[in-house]
Write a protein that holds these residues in place. Structure first.
Motif, PDB file in Angstrom:
ATOM      1  N   VAL A 178       0.821  -1.216   0.000  1.00 17.29           N
ATOM      2  CA  VAL A 178       0.000   0.000   0.000  1.00 17.29           C
ATOM      3  C   VAL A 178       0.854   1.264   0.000  1.00 17.29           C
ATOM      4  O   VAL A 178       0.419   2.313  -0.500  1.00 17.29           O
ATOM      5  CB  VAL A 178      -1.012   0.008   1.163  1.00 17.29           C
ATOM      6  N   LEU A 179       2.075   1.191   0.511  1.00 20.61           N
ATOM      7  CA  LEU A 179       2.959   2.349   0.421  1.00 20.61           C
ATOM      8  C   LEU A 179       3.289   2.660  -1.039  1.00 20.61           C
ATOM      9  O   LEU A 179       3.365   3.827  -1.434  1.00 20.61           O
ATOM     10  CB  LEU A 179       4.242   2.112   1.217  1.00 20.61           C
ATOM     11  N   ALA A 180       3.473   1.615  -1.851  1.00 20.46           N
ATOM     12  CA  ALA A 180       3.722   1.832  -3.275  1.00 20.46           C
ATOM     13  C   ALA A 180       2.510   2.481  -3.936  1.00 20.46           C
ATOM     14  O   ALA A 180       2.645   3.446  -4.715  1.00 20.46           O
ATOM     15  CB  ALA A 180       4.056   0.506  -3.956  1.00 20.46           C
ATOM     16  N   GLU A 181       1.325   1.973  -3.627  1.00 21.65           N
ATOM     17  CA  GLU A 181       0.104   2.504  -4.228  1.00 21.65           C
ATOM     18  C   GLU A 181      -0.136   3.957  -3.829  1.00 21.65           C
ATOM     19  O   GLU A 181      -0.468   4.808  -4.659  1.00 21.65           O
ATOM     20  CB  GLU A 181      -1.090   1.638  -3.804  1.00 21.65           C
ATOM     21  N   ARG A 182       0.018   4.240  -2.546  1.00 19.58           N
ATOM     22  CA  ARG A 182      -0.260   5.585  -2.056  1.00 19.58           C
ATOM     23  C   ARG A 182       0.827   6.582  -2.469  1.00 19.58           C
ATOM     24  O   ARG A 182       0.551   7.772  -2.650  1.00 19.58           O
ATOM     25  CB  ARG A 182      -0.452   5.554  -0.541  1.00 19.58           C
ATOM     26  N   SER A 183       2.037   6.113  -2.638  1.00 20.45           N
ATOM     27  CA  SER A 183       3.099   6.981  -3.139  1.00 20.45           C
ATOM     28  C   SER A 183       2.780   7.440  -4.551  1.00 20.45           C
ATOM     29  O   SER A 183       3.027   8.601  -4.920  1.00 20.45           O
ATOM     30  CB  SER A 183       4.441   6.240  -3.113  1.00 20.45           C
ATOM     31  N   LEU A 184       2.217   6.542  -5.346  1.00 21.67           N
ATOM     32  CA  LEU A 184       1.796   6.900  -6.692  1.00 21.67           C
ATOM     33  C   LEU A 184       0.752   8.013  -6.649  1.00 21.67           C
ATOM     34  O   LEU A 184       0.851   9.017  -7.355  1.00 21.67           O
ATOM     35  CB  LEU A 184       1.232   5.669  -7.394  1.00 21.67           C
ATOM     36  N   LEU A 185      -0.277   7.842  -5.812  1.00 25.36           N
ATOM     37  CA  LEU A 185      -1.326   8.863  -5.709  1.00 25.36           C
ATOM     38  C   LEU A 185      -0.773  10.184  -5.226  1.00 25.36           C
ATOM     39  O   LEU A 185      -1.170  11.254  -5.695  1.00 25.36           O
ATOM     40  CB  LEU A 185      -2.438   8.395  -4.764  1.00 25.36           C
ATOM     41  N   LEU A 186       0.124  10.119  -4.259  1.00 26.08           N
ATOM     42  CA  LEU A 186       0.716  11.350  -3.737  1.00 26.08           C
ATOM     43  C   LEU A 186       1.487  12.083  -4.827  1.00 26.08           C
ATOM     44  O   LEU A 186       1.379  13.312  -4.963  1.00 26.08           O
ATOM     45  CB  LEU A 186       1.639  11.028  -2.564  1.00 26.08           C
ATOM     46  N   ARG A 187       2.257  11.346  -5.625  1.00 27.84           N
ATOM     47  CA  ARG A 187       3.027  11.969  -6.703  1.00 27.84           C
ATOM     48  C   ARG A 187       2.099  12.581  -7.746  1.00 27.84           C
ATOM     49  O   ARG A 187       2.384  13.634  -8.326  1.00 27.84           O
ATOM     50  CB  ARG A 187       3.935  10.930  -7.367  1.00 27.84           C
ATOM     51  N   LEU A 188       0.960  11.918  -7.977  1.00 31.54           N
ATOM     52  CA  LEU A 188      -0.011  12.425  -8.943  1.00 31.54           C
ATOM     53  C   LEU A 188      -0.905  13.502  -8.345  1.00 31.54           C
ATOM     54  O   LEU A 188      -1.692  14.122  -9.063  1.00 31.54           O
ATOM     55  CB  LEU A 188      -0.889  11.287  -9.474  1.00 31.54           C
ATOM     56  N   GLU A 189      -0.802  13.685  -7.038  1.00 26.38           N
ATOM     57  CA  GLU A 189      -1.677  14.611  -6.308  1.00 26.38           C
ATOM     58  C   GLU A 189      -3.132  14.282  -6.607  1.00 26.38           C
ATOM     59  O   GLU A 189      -3.955  15.156  -6.909  1.00 26.38           O
ATOM     60  CB  GLU A 189      -1.364  16.061  -6.677  1.00 26.38           C
ATOM     61  N   ALA A 190      -3.469  12.989  -6.480  1.00 24.27           N
ATOM     62  CA  ALA A 190      -4.803  12.506  -6.830  1.00 24.27           C
ATOM     63  C   ALA A 190      -5.468  11.869  -5.618  1.00 24.27           C
ATOM     64  O   ALA A 190      -4.819  11.340  -4.729  1.00 24.27           O
ATOM     65  CB  ALA A 190      -4.704  11.477  -7.959  1.00 24.27           C
ATOM     66  N   GLY A 191      -6.780  11.911  -5.611  1.00 24.56           N
ATOM     67  CA  GLY A 191      -7.566  11.270  -4.553  1.00 24.56           C
ATOM     68  C   GLY A 191      -8.648  10.414  -5.165  1.00 24.56           C
ATOM     69  O   GLY A 191      -8.568  10.010  -6.330  1.00 24.56           O
ATOM     70  N   CYS A 192      -9.721  10.162  -4.390  1.00 24.39           N
ATOM     71  CA  CYS A 192     -10.759   9.249  -4.869  1.00 24.39           C
ATOM     72  C   CYS A 192     -11.607   9.863  -5.975  1.00 24.39           C
ATOM     73  O   CYS A 192     -12.376   9.167  -6.624  1.00 24.39           O
ATOM     74  CB  CYS A 192     -11.648   8.809  -3.708  1.00 24.39           C
ATOM     75  N   ALA A 193     -11.490  11.186  -6.217  1.00 28.48           N
ATOM     76  CA  ALA A 193     -12.236  11.812  -7.298  1.00 28.48           C
ATOM     77  C   ALA A 193     -11.565  11.605  -8.647  1.00 28.48           C
ATOM     78  O   ALA A 193     -12.148  11.895  -9.680  1.00 28.48           O
ATOM     79  CB  ALA A 193     -12.404  13.307  -7.030  1.00 28.48           C
ATOM     80  N   ALA A 194     -10.335  11.102  -8.645  1.00 31.54           N
ATOM     81  CA  ALA A 194      -9.604  10.868  -9.895  1.00 31.54           C
ATOM     82  C   ALA A 194      -9.806   9.423 -10.336  1.00 31.54           C
ATOM     83  O   ALA A 194      -9.792   8.506  -9.513  1.00 31.54           O
ATOM     84  CB  ALA A 194      -8.122  11.151  -9.694  1.00 31.54           C
TER      85      ALA A 194
END
Length: 325
Positions: free
Chosen positions: A242-258
């Protein structure tokens, strides 16, 4: 010591998940009991993205935790923002992950490919909606809200579930041909048998963190006994994934609306991460896959950032308004 207070939302799924954590803590030698907290997402109707997206269900729980009214808070990890909003005051522990897939619940036992042309499919997730539209552009995907029972009651033939779980945005019972939910939620509620299809990740990639619970605690003043118990119940492979998955979202600055799906998995000595960014209307998708043999938190986060950058270079921003610095 007095029982540890575990903060939870009031829905059946939330209390079931939080009770699971309380039971794990008790088995690890730290008695625990639940403390119910009402969140904005529980009392407000409308599409989730318009309510504030990621974090709308977590904010009230986190404030109770910060104020010392509860000792721990349990979240569905996919509901938590990826950015640190509290300057390191809060930390996370991750128990073993449940099934991360999405599950289709169709009328008359139908799978996704069985639904007739023009069928109506309900989901509260832009990510699911985009991927379902890509597979079945002939179907109508509509936004739904409410607890698990409420959503199930929207499927024709499953109206009786309305009496088992009430919530905001109940809608008209039996007005849909299918709904798509997280498989983990159905399993935790003992409802796995209602799923007519578990959607494979090569068709519908799950949300980052889906199927994983996050146990949040105060980084500065949580009792040593609680910290030790959290160490016992934390699952390291789940944490790395999950750290890999969430790091991706953080880099993309994305949340559940994306409309972004991400799933990482460890097989042997290798961590793999699969990602999809989809146009909200389902007209186009970009996929990436990466691997690393560095099975540390740092290695996992690096992999997530690398795949995010690849997607941005390929133009993922045109789907989601994401930018590459």
């Amino acid at each position: 010591m007095s029982p540890v207070l575990v903060g939870t939302r009031a829905s059946s799924l939330a209390t079931t998940q939080s009770q699971h954590v309380a039971d794990l803590l008790t088995a690890a030698g730290v008695p625990a009991e639940l403390a119910t907290v009402t969140t904005t997402g529980d009392v407000t109707s409308g599409p989730l993205a318009q309510l504030g997206g990621t974090g709308v269900f977590a904010a009230a729980l986190r404030q109770e935790l910060l104020q010392g009214k509860v000792d721990l808070a349990v979240h569905s990890l996919k509901d938590l923002p990826t950015k640190d909003l509290f300057d390191g005051k809060l930390a996370l522990a991750y128990p073993p992950r449940e099934d991360p897939r999405d599950a289709l619940v169709g009328r008359d036992g139908m799978r996704l490919d069985d639904l007739p042309e023009g069928a109506t499919i309900g989901t509260g997730s832009p990510r699911r909606a985009a991927q379902i539209r890509a597979i079945r552009p002939d179907c109508v995907v509509t936004d739904i809200r409410g607890n698990v029972g409420t959503r199930l009651s929207r499927v024709r033939g499953l109206e009786h579930f309305a009496t088992k779980d009430t919530g905001v945005g109940r809608g008209t019972h039996g007005d849909l041909d299918a709904v798509v939910l997280a498989a983990a939620g159905l399993r935790r509620l003992g409802l796995a048998e209602v799923a007519t299809e578990y959607l494979a990740a090569d068709r519908v990639l799950p949300a980052a963190g889906q199927g994983c619970l996050a146990i949040e605690y105060r980084a500065g003043d949580t009792a040593e006994e609680i910290r030790k118990a959290l160490t016992v119940i934390e699952d390291v492979p789940t944490k790395i994934a999950v750290l890999a998955e969430r790091s991706l979202l953080l880099r993309l600055e994305a949340g559940c609306a994306a409309p972004i799906g991400a799933h990482a998995d460890i097989a042997g000595e290798e961590l793999s991460l699969d990602v999809v960014v989809a146009h909200p209307r389902g007209t186009e998708r970009l996929r990436e896959r990466g691997t690393t043999s560095d099975l540390t938190p740092e290695g996992a986060e690096r992999l997530g950032r690398e795949l995010a950058d690849r997607l941005l270079v390929r133009g993922a921003g045109r789907f989601t308004e994401l930018t590459l610095d």
